[in-house]
Enzyme design. Structure first.
Site, PDB file in Angstrom:
ATOM      1  CB  VAL A 163      -0.933   0.004   1.227  1.00 22.62           C
ATOM      2  CG1 VAL A 163      -1.731   1.298   1.290  1.00 22.62           C
ATOM      3  CG2 VAL A 163      -1.873  -1.195   1.177  1.00 22.62           C
ATOM      4  N   PRO A 164       1.110   1.854  -1.161  1.00 22.25           N
ATOM      5  CG  PRO A 164       0.974   2.625  -3.378  1.00 22.25           C
ATOM      6  CD  PRO A 164       0.333   1.663  -2.411  1.00 22.25           C
ATOM      7  CB  CYS A 165       1.844   5.429   2.686  1.00 23.58           C
ATOM      8  SG  CYS A 165       3.120   4.454   3.499  1.00 23.58           S
ATOM      9  CG  HIS A 166       6.491   4.809  -1.461  1.00 26.56           C
ATOM     10  ND1 HIS A 166       5.837   3.602  -1.344  1.00 26.56           N
ATOM     11  CD2 HIS A 166       6.878   4.902  -2.761  1.00 26.56           C
ATOM     12  CE1 HIS A 166       5.820   2.991  -2.523  1.00 26.56           C
ATOM     13  NE2 HIS A 166       6.452   3.750  -3.393  1.00 26.56           N
TER      14      HIS A 166
END
Length: 255
Positions: A163-166
């Site tokens: 889950v690419p919160c970056h």
């Protein structure tokens, strides 16, 4: 009730970096339960960093999802094997090798409020190489004024990278708020930008330019070690600098 199997884990090192991606998953349904970025401290070997990260992830599961944590974890890693279908391990290895869309099809689950569940779903819709802002994430969630809540969802994300919160940045393009450190966030974003653009690029050597063929205004400059990247837009502010390029994508000035 049938006893569920132990949790499993897999890891994949990012080439030319000190980082290793680690994912904890349930083997019966190949669903990712927790993940993060292992970063060695001082001169410790990668295995030590992976071990510390696994402890951290399990501690977070104990706090946030005790039922899952109670399953405990098999100490042996799952590694890709020719001829064996291992969706999580295969996807993580493919992402590390440069296929930045490889994690998209993985199932994930994590506990959270209705807003955070929506935010985490929307995060998975942010394309690699095209970061969104926290305000943009709030808008995607149907609550444009909930910018702080959007940031809180990123901070609470238990399944980092998958889950690419970056891929969420500040309005001015600056990086902030990453559990594994700003430099690791930058590394992930740069690798994804490079992977997305490289199909249409001409590489002019280390420390040179990478140009988008037929896409005026897009430019990446690789550092001498091939890892540092500057991306900009024609006549405007790039994410890490200002550049001016002509209609053919050739560099005219950099300030």
């Amino acid at each position: 009730m049938d006893l569920l199997p132990e949790l499993r884990w897999t890891a994949a090192a990012l080439p030319a970096t000190e980082l290793t991606l680690v994912t904890v998953f349930s083997p019966e349904d190949q669903t990712v339960r927790a993940s993060g970025v292992a970063v060695p401290e001082d001169s410790e070997p990668p295995a030590a960093a992976i071990g510390r990260l696994l402890e951290t992830l399990m501690d977070r599961l104990v706090a946030l999802d005790p039922e899952t944590a109670d399953r405990e974890m098999n100490p042996r890693p799952v590694e890709p094997r020719p001829g064996a279908s291992q969706p999580v391990a295969d996807a993580l290895a493919a992402y590390a090798a440069g296929d930045v869309a490889a994690l998209d099809a993985l199932d994930v689950t994590q506990p959270g409020t209705a807003f955070r569940q929506r935010a985490w779903r929307e995060l998975r819709g942010i394309a690699p190489g095209s970061p969104a802002t926290y305000g943009g994430l709030a808008e995607r969630c149907g609550a444009p004024r909930a910018v702080r809540a959007a940031g809180g969802a990123c901070a609470a994300n238990l399944v980092a990278v998958v889950v690419p919160c970056h891929r969420v940045v500040r309005l001015d393009g600056a990086l902030s708020g990453y559990r594994w450190g700003i430099e690791r966030k930058r590394t992930l974003l740069d690798r994804e930008a490079m992977a997305v653009m490289v199909g249409g690029m001409t590489v002019l050597g280390a420390g040179g330019l990478m140009r988008a063929a037929g896409a005026a205004g897009l430019l990446l400059r690789a550092g001498a070690d091939g890892r540092e990247v500057v991306r900009g837009d024609a006549g405007g502010a790039g994410r890490y600098g200002h550049v001016v390029v002509d209609d053919d994508g050739a560099l005219q000035a950099e300030v």
